[in-house]
Enzyme design. Sequence first.
Site, short mmCIF file in Angstrom:
data_model
loop_
_atom_site.label_atom_id
_atom_site.label_comp_id
_atom_site.label_asym_id
_atom_site.label_seq_id
_atom_site.Cartn_x
_atom_site.Cartn_y
_atom_site.Cartn_z
N HIS A 1 0.84 -1.24 -0.21
CA HIS A 1 0.13 0.02 0.01
C HIS A 1 0.81 1.13 -0.09
O HIS A 1 2.13 1.30 0.12
CB HIS A 1 -1.02 0.24 1.29
CG HIS A 1 -0.22 -0.08 2.47
ND1 HIS A 1 0.21 1.20 3.16
CD2 HIS A 1 0.05 -1.00 3.48
CE1 HIS A 1 0.83 0.88 4.47
NE2 HIS A 1 0.68 -0.42 4.37
N CYS B 1 3.05 -4.82 6.62
CA CYS B 1 2.76 -4.45 5.24
C CYS B 1 4.19 -3.96 4.36
O CYS B 1 5.18 -3.58 5.35
CB CYS B 1 1.89 -3.58 5.07
SG CYS B 1 0.06 -4.08 5.66
#
Length: 184
Positions: free
Chosen positions: A144, A160
């Site tokens: 992301h 992440c």
Amino acid sequence: MKHLLTRRRALALGLATGAGLAAPSLALARTAIRNTSSFEMQDWRDHFDSLGKATIVADTVSRALHYWNHDGTDYRIFPTSVPMTEELTKRGYTRIVRKRIGPDWTPTQSMMERNPDLHYMPPGPDNPLGTHALYLSWPAYLIHGTHDTRKIGRKSSDGCIGLYNEMIEELYSLCPVGTQVRLV
């Protein structure tokens, strides 16, 4: 009074002219973003048997994401943020199962145990997922963007892989659902 061009005046004039010509270069040098060319290139064949729809290798050591299109004619490298600790780092093979522009964010149970002040965030400038998100087949693991550009190049995530918003937008447009991903 006669103005003579002495050696001292000529030298001063030359230095002043040279400094004026160099000023734009110095200004550009101060505003340059990271030099991504220092990342070591990867070969997709070291990780996969074929390129499939597209391929991503996210290297948590060098903090770089490597992308290849379906026929290998497009290879790109992006600087990333990576998980803060080994316990938060998941390695192995996965794939992109969903894509979203303007993702919202809900902290996981383990995040809330570490920081009870965390709460749901709708899309926007305070959202830790930035402007675009690629959801992996592993629950709660994503590639992301981030609005906090200080995180890129650092161990700063809860698991992440983060990219600058401009770069996740570019990667988002390149990767179809089904893109194979390996985190190393």
